[in-house]
Scaffold this active site. Structure first.
Site: not given
Length: 426
Positions: A150, A357, A309-310, A286, A320, A186, A43
């Site tokens: 987000r 995304c 990302n996930d 994800e 990550r 989301r 983040h």
């Protein structure tokens, strides 16, 4: 220190970079961010990208080693930091910065242009945002919608849960700014590396595998209902808000969330409050589970958005945010690429739109594969919109198909990454 009044040329050095630190800062006064924790998709990195400020994260001991008054040269792309560099290094980095600014100016030619490949096939190019204020920058950069809002950033750096009215106003502000365009929001994705003290979440040994995202929300229906009501109400005027569920691993979670949404609709109708009764519910793909059963999830979801990302983290069992295993974290791994292809294929077969995304959506090396597979929508940070539009415009379908076929015939990360890097169009 009040970062809003930091002198020009300031580099922030901290343990972590939090939402509260972003208040009032800009590229005019802050030119770089260095933190001890975090990775390219944490983040902290997301916040830095939203501000268009170069960042190098995961530098052990940085806060203790770097002192006020030190001169810093840094490379946010490759993660290099030089403290009190010599004259030659300074000149080199000055030249690189000038080239970077030149490229930024050149990309303005793509502002407000349609997002089409070399054959003229249109795709959606959206932006990822973390708060309502980010939406204006996304619009100015030429984003055609919001592919990921987000919402957890609305919950962070405060002492209590945002009220239904607060949330509704935040969502409504973005919906109004992008009236006539899609706004995908989301639902609360808390947990993992996003801790919120007032939610009193338990300390977990493996928080990324624990009580987070949709799992937390379904187990805390009072909190979740506030957000669902706010989302429905925010969509009343423009009917352009879509609701996306994070960290889904099975049909049961989608059905449970949709049942709560129906309950929220009944409550709002009984109270005489306007809302969007037809708001679509989609899934953020994800997890390996979601990618494997994408065909089943497509029976319940109105759309997919691939969160690389996930998805990369979970598929490769690589944290990550851990710099010690950062070299293993890559969306060029054959397992990740096959998962992405499988999700897009399942969405196409079911006739639902599919976007991406995650940060990989802006990677010029990956874009030809995504075009070949038929991705409908790319959602990237606002700062990457124009560069992504340019890259998409350079590829014909046949060229993308050829590159994709060659890449997927390779078996190693090094081979795939090297080949795709060599095919990047300048």
């Amino acid at each position: 220190m009040d970062l809003a009044h930091a002198p020009a040329g300031t580099v922030i050095v901290a343990k972590d970079f939090t939402p509260s630190m972003t208040v009032g800062i800009s590229r005019e006064n802050v030119v770089g961010i260095i933190t001890e924790i975090g990775g390219r998709t944490s983040h902290s990195a997301i916040l830095a990208r939203a501000l268009e400020i170069p960042a190098v994260l995961g530098v052990p001991g940085a806060a203790d080693t770097i002192q006020n008054g030190d001169s810093i040269a840094m490379d946010g792309e490759f993660g290099h930091v030089y403290v009190n560099p010599d004259e030659r290094t300074l000149k080199d980095y000055e030249a690189r910065r000038e080239e970077f600014e030149h490229q930024r100016q050149m990309l303005k030619a793509y502002l407000n242009k349609p997002t089409v490949n070399a054959d003229g096939r249109a795709v959606g190019l959206y932006a990822n945002i973390g708060k309502p204020e980010d939406a204006q920058a996304a619009l100015e950069k030429g984003a055609e919608g919001i592919g990921l809002f987000r919402t957890e950033f609305l919950f962070m750096d405060r002492d209590s849960l945002p009220t239904e009215e607060e949330q509704m106003n935040a969502y409504r502000q973005v919906a109004a700014l992008f009236a006539g365009k899609e706004v995908i929001i989301r639902t609360l994705d808390v947990g993992g590396d996003k801790e919120i003290d007032y939610l009193h979440m338990k300390k977990e040994e493996n928080p990324f595998l624990g009580h987070r995202a949709i799992r937390y929300c379904l187990d805390n229906p009072e909190t979740y209902m506030i957000q669902l009501r706010a989302l429905l109400r925010a969509g009343a005027d423009h009917k352009n808000i879509k609701i996306m569920l994070p960290l889904v691993t099975g049909l049961e979670e989608i059905r449970a969330a949709k049942a709560m949404l129906e309950k929220a609709k009944k409550e709002l109708a009984a109270e005489g409050l306007p809302f969007d009764a037809n708001a679509q519910v989609g899934v953020m793909i994800e997890t390996p589970a979601a990618s494997q059963i994408a065909d089943l999830l497509a029976q319940e979801a109105a759309f997919f958005s691939i969160g690389t990302n996930d998805l990369t983290q979970y598929t490769l069992a690589v944290d990550r945010g851990n710099p010690d295993v950062a070299s293993l974290y890559t969306h060029f791994h054959p397992a990740v690429l096959r998962s992405i292809a499988n999700v897009i294929k399942a969405a196409k077969k079911a006739g639902i739109p599919v976007g991406m995304c995650g940060e990989a959506a802006a990677d010029p090396a990956l874009i030809p594969l995504l075009l070949s597979w038929g991705l409908d929508e790319f959602s990237v940070s606002a700062s990457a919109v124009l560069a992504t539009r340019r890259t998409i415009s350079l590829w014909s379908q046949q060229e993308a198909d050829d590159v994709q076929a060659e890449a997927m015939n390779l078996s190693s990360v090094k081979g795939i990454q090297g080949y795709l890097a060599s095919m990047i169009k300048k």
